[in-house]
Structures are given as C-alpha cells and as structure tokens.
Design an enzyme around this catalytic site. Sequence first.
Site, PDB file in Angstrom:
ATOM      1  N   GLU A 160      -6.733  -7.879  -0.368  1.00 58.56           N
ATOM      2  CA  GLU A 160      -7.244  -7.877   1.012  1.00 58.56           C
ATOM      3  C   GLU A 160      -8.735  -7.619   1.017  1.00 58.56           C
ATOM      4  O   GLU A 160      -9.166  -6.482   0.852  1.00 58.56           O
ATOM      5  CB  GLU A 160      -6.532  -6.811   1.858  1.00 58.56           C
ATOM      6  CG  GLU A 160      -5.083  -7.108   2.096  1.00 58.56           C
ATOM      7  CD  GLU A 160      -4.398  -6.039   2.948  1.00 58.56           C
ATOM      8  OE1 GLU A 160      -5.093  -5.322   3.702  1.00 58.56           O
ATOM      9  OE2 GLU A 160      -3.162  -5.918   2.842  1.00 58.56           O
ATOM     10  N   GLU A 202       0.816  -1.230   0.000  1.00 54.95           N
ATOM     11  CA  GLU A 202       0.000   0.000   0.000  1.00 54.95           C
ATOM     12  C   GLU A 202       0.841   1.268   0.000  1.00 54.95           C
ATOM     13  O   GLU A 202       0.451   2.263   0.602  1.00 54.95           O
ATOM     14  CB  GLU A 202      -0.949   0.021   1.211  1.00 54.95           C
ATOM     15  CG  GLU A 202      -1.997  -1.069   1.188  1.00 54.95           C
ATOM     16  CD  GLU A 202      -3.081  -0.864   2.223  1.00 54.95           C
ATOM     17  OE1 GLU A 202      -2.819  -0.203   3.240  1.00 54.95           O
ATOM     18  OE2 GLU A 202      -4.195  -1.371   2.001  1.00 54.95           O
TER      19      GLU A 202
HETATM   20  C1  GAL Z   1      -4.359  -2.661   5.153  1.00 54.76           C
HETATM   21  C2  GAL Z   1      -2.955  -3.236   5.288  1.00 54.76           C
HETATM   22  C3  GAL Z   1      -2.953  -4.514   6.099  1.00 54.76           C
HETATM   23  C4  GAL Z   1      -3.741  -4.316   7.359  1.00 54.76           C
HETATM   24  C5  GAL Z   1      -5.134  -3.840   7.019  1.00 54.76           C
HETATM   25  C6  GAL Z   1      -6.008  -3.578   8.211  1.00 54.76           C
HETATM   26  O1  GAL Z   1      -4.350  -1.358   4.769  1.00 54.76           O
HETATM   27  O2  GAL Z   1      -2.403  -3.480   4.011  1.00 54.76           O
HETATM   28  O3  GAL Z   1      -1.641  -4.886   6.375  1.00 54.76           O
HETATM   29  O4  GAL Z   1      -3.084  -3.406   8.152  1.00 54.76           O
HETATM   30  O5  GAL Z   1      -5.052  -2.628   6.353  1.00 54.76           O
HETATM   31  O6  GAL Z   1      -6.153  -4.719   8.955  1.00 54.76           O
END
Ligand code: GAL
Length: 823
Positions: free
Chosen positions: A247, A178
């Site tokens: 994610e 990110e």
């Molecule tokens: C995203 C990040 C993850 C985790 C998630 C929230 O932005 O890439 O590593 O932090 O948020 O759980």
Amino acid sequence: MAAKALTLLLLCLVTVCNCMEVTYDSRSFMIDGERKLLISGSIHYPRSTPEMWPDLIKKAKAGGLNMIETYVFWNAHEPEQRKYDFTGNLDLMRFLKTVRDEGMYIMLRIGPYVCAEWTFGGFPVWLHNLDGVKFRTANDVFMNEMQNFTTLIVDMAKKEKLFARQGGPILITQIENEFGNVEHPYGEAGKVYMNWAANMAVSLDTGSPWIMCQQKDAPPIVINTCNGWYCDDFTPNNASSPKIWTENWAGWFMSWGSVRPKRAAEDVAFAVARFYQTGGSLQNYYMYHGGTNFGRTAGGPYITTSYDYDAPLDEYGNLNEPKYSHTKQLHNLLMSMEKPLTEGKVTHIDFGNGAEGTVFVDGQTTSCFFSNKNTSSDALIKYQDMNITVPAWSVSILPDCQTEAYNTAKVNTQTSVMVKRENGAENQPSALKWSWRPENLDVAVIQGKGSIHASEILDQKVLNDMSDYLWYMTSVDIDEKDPVWGTNMSIRINGTGHVLHAYVNGEYVGSKWAKYDVHNYDFETPVKFKPGRNQISLLSALVGLKNYGAFFDDYRAGVCGFVDIVGRNGDEIVTKDLAGHQWVYKNSLHGLDNQLYSQTSKFSAKWQLGYLPVNRSMTWYKTTFKAPLGKDPVVLDLLGLGKGYAWVNGNNLGRYWPSYLAPEDGCDDECDYRAKYDASQCNYGCGEPTQRWYHVPRDFLSATGVNELVLFEEFGGNPSQVNFKTVVVGSACGSAYEHKTMELSCQGRSITQIKFASFGNPMGTCGSFKKGTCEGSKDALSILQKACIGKETCSLVANENIFGPTSCADSPKKLLVEAVCAI
Ligand code: GAL
C-alpha cells in the site's frame, strides 16, 4: 489408437494452458524463471460499476501499471450466513476477467479482514452475533467461517482458471491485513491465529505465493510486506522474500467534517523511485482509483461517500493530473530498466547530507539512481566525471548513468483543473420540480411500538446491521414519589455513535453526533416531562461501523452507556437511570422498509406536489430529470441539504452530509512537498462541505428516458438548488523543462484559449503563473495559440529553437502554459 488420442488431448491441454510458474527470491518475483518488475494499483470493484471497470483498467494499463490489486469484501458477498451475492458490482469474477483481458496481472487480497474504510472492515455483522465467536484470534467459530469464505473465493477463481498456475492473471494472494499492527493485545492466541491463517491459506494450494502485510513475525511460508507513504527503508523478515510495498498511499481518505487531502505528485514519485532504488520489486498504489462508497459500505465510522483518495484516477475515473502522467513517465522508465533492477549487480554510494547513489550493472548496461532526502537543500553530486544537481527531496534516474531521463521533482506533464459543467440535457427545466412526503414517525415517537423487547440498552449490531437506523424506545412514569419530581429536568444520553435524534412525548427535543475519531457523545437537553407516563423515543443512525483496531468488533454502536433523567434543584442533582428499564426496539424507518426510493414501491403515488417544505427533518423528496448529454461523468450537487441518502433510479448513491463543514483552519495554500508527507499536510477545502458532490455512474442513468432522484433528508434541508452536472477538464496547465515535450490535452474537447505561455524561468501554480526574469525572445503566447487553439491535444518541445534564445544563462529553463478548454 486410444493412446494416440489421449496424447493428442494432453498436448492440446498443454498448449491451451499458458500455465505460469510463480516463484520468488529476495530480488524479485519470477514467472517461469523470468524476473518481473511489478507496478500495481488498487481498484476496488464495488467502489465503481462493471461498466466503469474496462475503462479504469485500460487507463491503469496506459498509466504504466502491469498489475491490479483488489480486496475481497466479505460482508458484501455474504450479507446473511451462506447467502451469497456476486451480482452487479459484486461480480468479482467478471472484474478479475476484465483485468485478465487487458493483459494485466492481479494481486488478490482476500483478507477477509480488509480494513479499507469499509464498514466493519469487511466482516459480516452476523458473524459478530454467532455464539462464542471472537474475531481475529484462535477461535474455532471465527476460524471456521474465515476458512469457509476464503476457500469459497479461491475455489471460484480456480473454477474460472484465474490463478497463474492455470494460465490466469492472479500472481499473488493475501491473507489477513495488517494483523501485525494490532497483534500484541491478542497475546499468544493472536500468534496462534496468525500462524493458522498463513497455513490455512497455503493449504488452499493456489500455486500463487501468499503475502501478509505489516506482519513482522510472518512465518516463512508467506511473505510479509510493507504499507505506508514510504517503504524504502523496509526489509522483509525473511531473507528470501522480495521487497513488496502493498500500500503506497497515493493520498488519503476523507471523514465527515474533514478537509480534503492532497499528496503532491512529486512526493508520490519520490517515494516510488526511492522504493525501486532500494531494491523494491513490487509496489501497489493504494488507491489507483478510489471510487465511491455506495450505499452503506463506508466504514470508520464517519468515512465519506467519496473515496477519491487523491488517487491517479479521480473518483469518477478522470485522469488526476499531474499525478497520473508524472507517475506514468516514471513507470515506463522503470519498466525499461526491468533487467538491471531485478538482476543487476548493485552498488550503493553515500554522498552525505541525505544524498545517495545506487548503481545497477547488468551486462553492458549501467543504470544510476541519485536521490536526495534532504528537505531543503539541493545536492550537488560528483559521480565519475559528472556533476549532477539533485533537487531537495527528489530522485534522478539516469538509465545509462549519463543522462537524466527523469527527476521526481520535475513535472513534465499537464496539471488539469477539473470543473463542473452545466447539465446540458435538452429540454431540462432550469429547476427541478419536487414532490415530497413526511417519514411516518408516529409508530415510534407516539406509540413507542416495536418488535424487540429487552430490559437493557442494546448494541445496535444485535440486529445484524440490516439498516443504519434503530429506534430505542421506553416509557417512564413520573409521580410525586420520584426524586426528580418538581426539579428542572433534562434528558441525558451517552452513545458511541453515531447520530442521535431524541423525541419525548411525540416532540423532537434535539440531536447529537460524535466525530471521526471521537466516538463518544454526551447529549443533554432540558425536557418538560409530564406527570404520569412519558414516551421516550431515540433514533440512532449509524454512519458505518468501526473498521480498525484491536478488538474493534466489540466496540458498541448506537445508544449505549446511559440514558438518564437528570433533575436539578439549585446545586442538588438527582438522576433517574433508565438503562435497566423495559426497552422496545424497532429496526429501520417506515420509508426504507417500504422502499420509497424504488419506482415499484406501493407508496409511489402518495407524494405531495405544490408547496415544498424546507428545513424539515425526516422528509422524503422526489424529482425526475434528464441525464446530461454525452459520456462525461455525472455528479449530483447536494448543497443545501443536511444529511441523508440519495437514490437515482433505485440505486443508493451513498450517505450524503453536505451540511458537515470542514474546519476553517488547517489548509495549506502553498503546499511544499519537500518533506515526509502525512495526511495533516497540503489539505484544502477549509470551511467548505467535506463532500458536496455525489457521483452518479452513467449506468445508473437512462440516457434517453426519464430518471428519478429520491432523497431522504434526516436533518432538514432545502433541495431547491439540487442539480446535476458533468465533471470535465476546465483548464490544462502544461509544464515542460528544457528539451522535454510539453503535451496539453482537454480530454476530448478543444482548446479555446491560451491564457499564459512563457519559456524561461516563469513561476507560480496553475491559474496564477507569472513570468520570470528571463524569457525566450519569441512570442511564446502566439506560438502556443497557433499550435493549440481548436485542437483537443497539442505538443511542443520546450527549447530555444522554438522559443528563441533566452538570457537565463545556466539556470534551468522551462515552459509553462495555461490553456482553457471548451466547456
Ligand atoms: C491501511 C489498511 C487499508 C486502508 C489504509 C488507509 O492500514 O490496510 O485497508 O485502511 O490503511 O486508507
């Protein structure tokens, strides 16, 4: 002869290597030219234990996944520069091989910046202390270390033949994480760094494609991907990249003082179905198993020890139902449509008012997705000669464009209510017998002695983060020449985190802490300073280092800003600034240095029995216990305690803080999933400790011998209620729409009672079901009792043949059942 042998050897090599070529285009990944639909789930290996891994991975596979994702945690593997640790639950290669042995693919997100609610986002603190270093930008010191670690991991995996090209399971690798979200403040140097990172990764020649998540300006040699609760609207920046969702936040994390999050299974399924409907080729649940932040690994700061995440597998590895099975059914269906989804001709139809259809035609097969993004009204869709009702905020999937095989809003699986069950160990005394000892504070609070001296207030990170605790000590002379002399004096301290305990002349004067997302605290308390020399000793306790944001590494930790003596005389205020004083620092605590939590500590005999002090800060407690019988996950109930650490047989379970309660308000009793989810919705646990229960993996325990529990209590608490329990399914609520099969399972124990059963239009949530206005003519309760009681699992089809005709007419019928499990 030699040539023949060589040919034979080559032939052997060719046959033993199931070498796979991984390629991609805008539709999907391909393995040896064959298109693949990928459904993945995150399991972070250090958040469980090697003994838990096979079971978690098996459950992920049974849940319909074909890929496992993990980050790689740099600061855990390289705690000191060039000193590596890949043992125990840091045995990354063992984890990857466990996934391989289960026949699943791997997405390896090396980072090595990972965010992940992990302390310092995975960066080692020694890296921050290298001369001239600047993180995540064009900086040689940083880039050299990042390349060194990334190369190390790639080389380890190559050596074990784990990349797809070598016949291994790793299909995809990630560099950075990110960065695009924070790139702007780094200016041109940030852009240079991002391009360098992509090129450096690709130069490692793994044969597996590299991705960069949330990186809209990713160079074409890597694939940019999407993170979030929904990614159906995402389009990669490069026309030849597949649509990847790295994610899919299955729930959310918790911070100390927060409520507990819940993301409805219906909404998760909706988001996944929408993603594949709109051309997605790989989605990954973040998290599929969240697990536990053992030891000091939680970051943030203020992230809890539990990283349950409301994931399909709960913190302990149990099925989180209905999320696990509701998504499993979806995965199996999507997989059965792999060809049309990845190769079929696609047509989109806009039905208006948020309703959309997508038709995939592949040879003789025509498959349909009908979605309704409207948050309140159901869509009545006319398609060819069919009339289809698609409930609000849902997707219906018709693999043959004729019959609805799945609708994301219709849950045809059980909801499990998990309960904590009595220990069950034989001969376990009803209450644990404790011994205790005080933390030795004298050297710090009376003598003010330490090994580091500086005439400034230091960032707590300067000592490479070897402990949560750092003493900041100084002495101050106050005499009649001082402007504060004769005033009403107080001490005022400012810090960025995280917890402060202040002592003056050996006396405790107070504590203060900030909050998640409110990093600063101002602490002021009246103090009676004496004429002459006064000893000020401040203990700072970290609750995990910052893990996110532009330049997050520069954010100070510990006492900082100012330490003043404030004198008040009526309206007049005078301030004595102590920041430039001579400060003495002492790292860690006496008990931690001497490993009081270890059975081999040289102090292991010097614990006091008999009278047990309660609500006493800076106190060590110790007890022994027997492991609960069986294999169910074990939890430690720490209600009654303040804040500290718990160890079982020397294993650090993580920070505990059960005295930190969630706010009274902000919980939704009725959670309506029909709208875009974010972590402010559907929360529960208002007014309760954010985390009361702490996971004790079975492999930390001796099943037959005596186990030792040690607590370090920082705030003061009462350990007399502390106990161990196991986590099991207490009741199982089955739900099945007409013609679907209702399956109930007590997960290895038997069903003892059917509390409710009705086929018709019953309503309510598990534990409070109510009959509706119409019902099958037969006695559903006795049908269920006959089919289920005494069994571990049972299943029945929800239809009128079994439950008798109803007067429900055209309204959709369903079966709801509440079963009680033996505990
Ligand atoms: C995203 C990040 C993850 C985790 C998630 C929230 O932005 O890439 O590593 O932090 O948020 O759980």
